[in-house]
Enzyme design. Structure first.
Site, PDB file in Angstrom:
ATOM      1  N   SER A   1     -15.331  -0.269 -55.475  1.00 49.07           N
ATOM      2  CA  SER A   1     -15.210  -1.479 -55.194  1.00 49.07           C
ATOM      3  C   SER A   1     -15.793  -2.930 -55.916  1.00 49.07           C
ATOM      4  CB  SER A   1     -17.258  -1.006 -54.147  1.00 49.07           C
ATOM      5  OG  SER A   1     -16.796  -0.685 -53.253  1.00 49.07           O
TER       6      SER A   1
ATOM      7  N   SER B   1      -9.718   4.045 -50.776  1.00 50.22           N
ATOM      8  CA  SER B   1     -10.209   3.293 -51.080  1.00 50.22           C
ATOM      9  C   SER B   1     -11.899   3.477 -50.288  1.00 50.22           C
ATOM     10  CB  SER B   1      -9.968   1.927 -50.187  1.00 50.22           C
ATOM     11  OG  SER B   1     -10.052   1.902 -48.536  1.00 50.22           O
ATOM     12  N   ASP B   2     -12.817   2.601 -50.965  1.00 45.87           N
ATOM     13  CA  ASP B   2     -14.086   2.364 -50.495  1.00 45.87           C
ATOM     14  C   ASP B   2     -13.490   1.438 -49.747  1.00 45.87           C
ATOM     15  OD1 ASP B   2     -17.152   2.383 -50.215  1.00 45.87           O
ATOM     16  OD2 ASP B   2     -17.493   2.628 -52.259  1.00 45.87           O
ATOM     17  N   TRP B   3     -15.695   1.500 -48.898  1.00 49.56           N
ATOM     18  CA  TRP B   3     -15.581   0.576 -47.583  1.00 49.56           C
ATOM     19  C   TRP B   3     -15.441  -0.845 -47.278  1.00 49.56           C
ATOM     20  CZ3 TRP B   3     -17.565   2.417 -43.234  1.00 49.56           C
ATOM     21  CH2 TRP B   3     -17.854   1.782 -42.266  1.00 49.56           C
TER      22      TRP B   3
END
Length: 732
Positions: A261, A292-294
């Site tokens: 991230s 992907s991350d958040w």
């Protein structure tokens, strides 16, 4: 080595994916690359609804936008664990809607089940990864993987965002406890064992679930210690310390990877083609898909100022190598990527590549077997056998760091004054990602599990008195502790941290908060023997307390069985055998790791932690001797066998972890003073001895050389076990 059957299966899946891909529209392809949060399909007004999905929203997501993945759990009334029956019904709904789509492509549902099925009520919740590392027991990590996968699958979920393969070399970082510690070899061994248990040989099997390696790569080493902040890692350090665990995870068969991230050397993880494609794909041979991350693709524009627009952010991430976007709160990625594909800015070849990877994992996970029945709850969820394994993991994860005058174990008849903020809470033993995201909702924890205080009360034959000692709630709280101490034989001082994860857990210092230090000082000044018990995800500074306490137990985050496991150790029903998977600093800025370079302990520089990596005491005594190598000279491509004797010279049955380190005496790149390369955990009766054998491979002797390539250089090597050393030489 792949079998003939494996090749046939891969060819079958490849053919199925190719056929399906040829039938898909652009919209359907882009939808597969889109992952949304549950809130996009959930019912908000319901309170603990048994059926928290909004059918219209679900159909809009899956049928209209062709969404390929959903993650997370219901927000009714807030993000929290659900009963297993609710999960199973929800997953049936999701599967039912995906079956209505034109091509009947299943949704893959992802969840953060990082120490058990964390968002399913009453699941078996293991010690967190830092504690599992402290067990130095790969068999327990394998079993944790098995049990977690079985309970995730029984819940109807498809995909687990675990394990964290970052290594924990920055103690301030609020996700340190999600790692397997600071050492490459230990993290590799524990992480790959977990993956193999979780996935088996075929993760389409009814009790298996695909894993996801997090957070590729460099996320765990922020220079300021705060989550989602920059790391400065050179290519050599990256390849020496941070890539090997991920490479091992890829070799172990993990089919998905989640992206860092933050950023490394000025390049955000989601924009780093060199990491996501050149290294991960071309060098490591990773064949799965990258998620992907958040919201991090958006953040290339909103936060990082790398992209000129939200559309530019999508283009950069996809072209760098991200296959699926955790958007997560809208369909913006879908719309923007559709435009980019239609304009040719993102070529169809890249779209097809990403979708092919996603569909392959879905086939491999058995999600296209539409007639597959849900795994029965009975015999697969919260079984007595799984709970017993969990309790053993908790026991082996707890570290006895100090034991002056054998204050421990405490007699059950002893009168104990228990005080401190972590004594009577389950949440402090579990940490984040437990029932809720932050893990702090104590009222939601199962009532049948025991806190440290309640576990002591259950076992005690003497008097157990509890005083919180919190001056914020009662200005005379500490005075009461001092007054009460005179009526007891020993004081159990329970200090540490409240639960947290990610940026919520950012701190400015490793120092304990002043109120805890004040309580500790008062307890020590009573003159009664003090046993310090710490719980929490990081090594908070306890030096002044530990120096004066009679005993020190480092509990970290031992999970839902932690209270009983700690009581077992305090009363001697279990002989402690945990070892530190990190270096425990003496001072807030004294962050020198065990595998430090020679100059870090030269001419005034010292490695002087409070407790070193690998430290951990027992109620018995172990000794090693007879360290030997089978060859004094080997060629660079040969193995060397190392043997050593380990003996229990004490009076109790116990387990000892024998740690084998090496040192490359002279090399073209400075080498650490020692590096862990092997370990074995053995159980020995009093008077029993065993001869252990270790094999060191050329890889174990290698390092990243001047040209950034892995190399074994000729020269002298030193092997270290306990207080003994043995040498051998490598020739051309």
């Amino acid at each position: 080595m792949k079998t003939k059957e494996t090749h046939l299966e891969e060819n079958t899946v490849s053919t199925q994916v190719k056929h399906l891909l040829s039938q898909m529209t652009l919209e359907e392809k882009v939808g597969q690359m889109t992952q949304i949060d549950f809130s996009m399909v959930g019912v908000f007004e319901a309170q603990d609804a048994k059926h928290p999905i909004d059918s219209e929203k679900l159909e809009e997501a899956v049928i209209k936008h062709h969404v390929g993945s959903i993650l997370n759990c219901p927000s009714t009334p807030h993000n929290k664990a659900q009963p297993i029956e609710t999960w199973r019904h929800m997953m049936q709904e999701v599967e039912g809607v995906s079956a209505k789509t034109r091509l009947k492509i299943p949704v893959i549902y992802g969840i953060d089940a990082i120490h058990g099925a964390t968002y399913t009520k009453n699941a078996v919740l293991f010690p967190q990864a830092i504690n599992m590392a402290a067990t130095f027991n790969t068999e327990l990590s394998f079993k944790e993987g098995e049990i977690t996968a079985r309970e995730v699958r029984a819940s109807g979920q498809h995909w687990n965002f675990a394990p964290v393969m970052d290594i924990g070399r920055q103690p301030l970082w609020p996700r340190l406890w999600e790692t397997y510690g600071e050492d490459v070899h230990l993290a590799t061994a524990m992480g790959t064992a977990y993956i193999k248990g979780h996935q088996g040989d075929n993760f389409s099997e009814p009790t298996k679930v695909p894993t996801c390696l997090k957070h590729y790569v460099g996320y765990s080493f922020p220079i300021n210690g705060k989550d989602r902040t920059p790391a400065w890692i050179g290519e050599r350090m990256l390849r020496e310390y941070f890539l090997p665990t991920f490479e091992a995870g890829v070799k172990a068969g993990s089919p998905t990877v989640m992206v860092n991230s933050a950023e490394v050397d000025g390049i955000p993880g989601h924009a780093n083609y060199h990491y996501l494609t050149t290294i991960l794909r071309d060098e490591m041979g990773f064949k799965g898909f990258v998620v992907s991350d958040w919201e991090d693709i958006k953040r290339l524009y909103t936060r990082d100022k790398l992209a000129a627009s939200p559309k530019d952010a999508v283009k950069i991430a996809v072209m760098a190598g991200v296959d699926m976007s955790m958007v997560p709160f809208d369909f913006s990625f879908y719309g923007l990527l559709l435009e980019l594909a239609q304009s040719g800015e993102v070529p169809m070849s890249r779209i097809d590549e990403a979708v092919r990877r996603i569909l392959t994992v879905k086939y491999q996970a058995g999600l296209f077997e539409h007639d597959r029945k849900q795994l029965p709850v009975e015999s697969n969820f919260a079984t007595p056998e799984a709970t017993a394994i969990n309790r053993q993991a908790a026991r082996e994860s707890i570290i006895l760091a100090k034991n002056s005058n054998q204050i421990l174990p405490v007699k059950k008849e002893a009168n104990i004054l228990v005080t401190g903020p972590t004594a009577d809470l389950l949440s402090v033993m579990n940490g984040g990602w437990t029932i809720t995201w932050q893990g702090h909702a104590e009222e939601l924890y199962p009532q049948d599990k025991l806190t440290v205080l309640k576990a002591l009360q259950k076992k005690s034959l003497g008097k157990i008195t509890y005083l919180n000692g919190d001056v914020r709630a009662d200005e005379k709280a500490i005075d009461k502790v001092v007054a009460e101490a005179k009526h007891h034989d020993v004081v159990l001082l329970c200090l540490g941290e409240q639960p947290y994860t990610e940026t919520v857990g950012n701190i400015e210092t490793l120092a304990l908060e002043p109120t805890q230090m004040e309580l500790a000082e008062a307890a020590i000044n009573t003159g009664k023997p003090v046993i310090l018990l710490t719980l929490g995800g990081r090594p908070r500074i306890i030096t002044s307390i530990a120096n004066q306490a009679a005993g020190v137990i480092l509990g970290f985050l031992p999970g839902m069985e932690g209270g009983e496991a700690i009581a077992d150790i305090i009363y001697g029903d279990y002989n402690p055998d945990g070892k530190l998977p990190i270096t425990y600093p003496r001072n807030t800025n004294g962050i020198t790791l065990y595998d430090h370079k020679p100059m870090e302990s030269f001419e005034g520089n010292v490695y002087n932690p409070l407790f070193p990596f690998g430290h951990g005491l027992s109620y018995t005594t172990f000794a090693t001797d007879g360290l030997a190598v089978d060859k004094e000279q080997i060629k660079w491509d040969e193995n060397v066998t190392v043997t050593v004797n380990v003996s229990n010279i004490g009076t109790r049955l116990g387990k000892e972890t024998v740690l084998l380190y090496i040192h490359d005496v002279a090399a073209s790149v400075t080498r650490p003073n020692k590096q862990l390369k092997a370990f074995q955990k053995v159980e020995l009766e009093p008077g029993e001895a065993k001869k252990l054998s270790f094999t060191l491979s050329p890889y174990d002797l290698s390092f990243i050389g001047v040209d950034l390539k892995r190399v074994v250089e000729p020269g002298e090597f030193r092997v270290m076990v306990g207080n003994e050393t043995a040498n051998f030489w490598v020739t051309e």
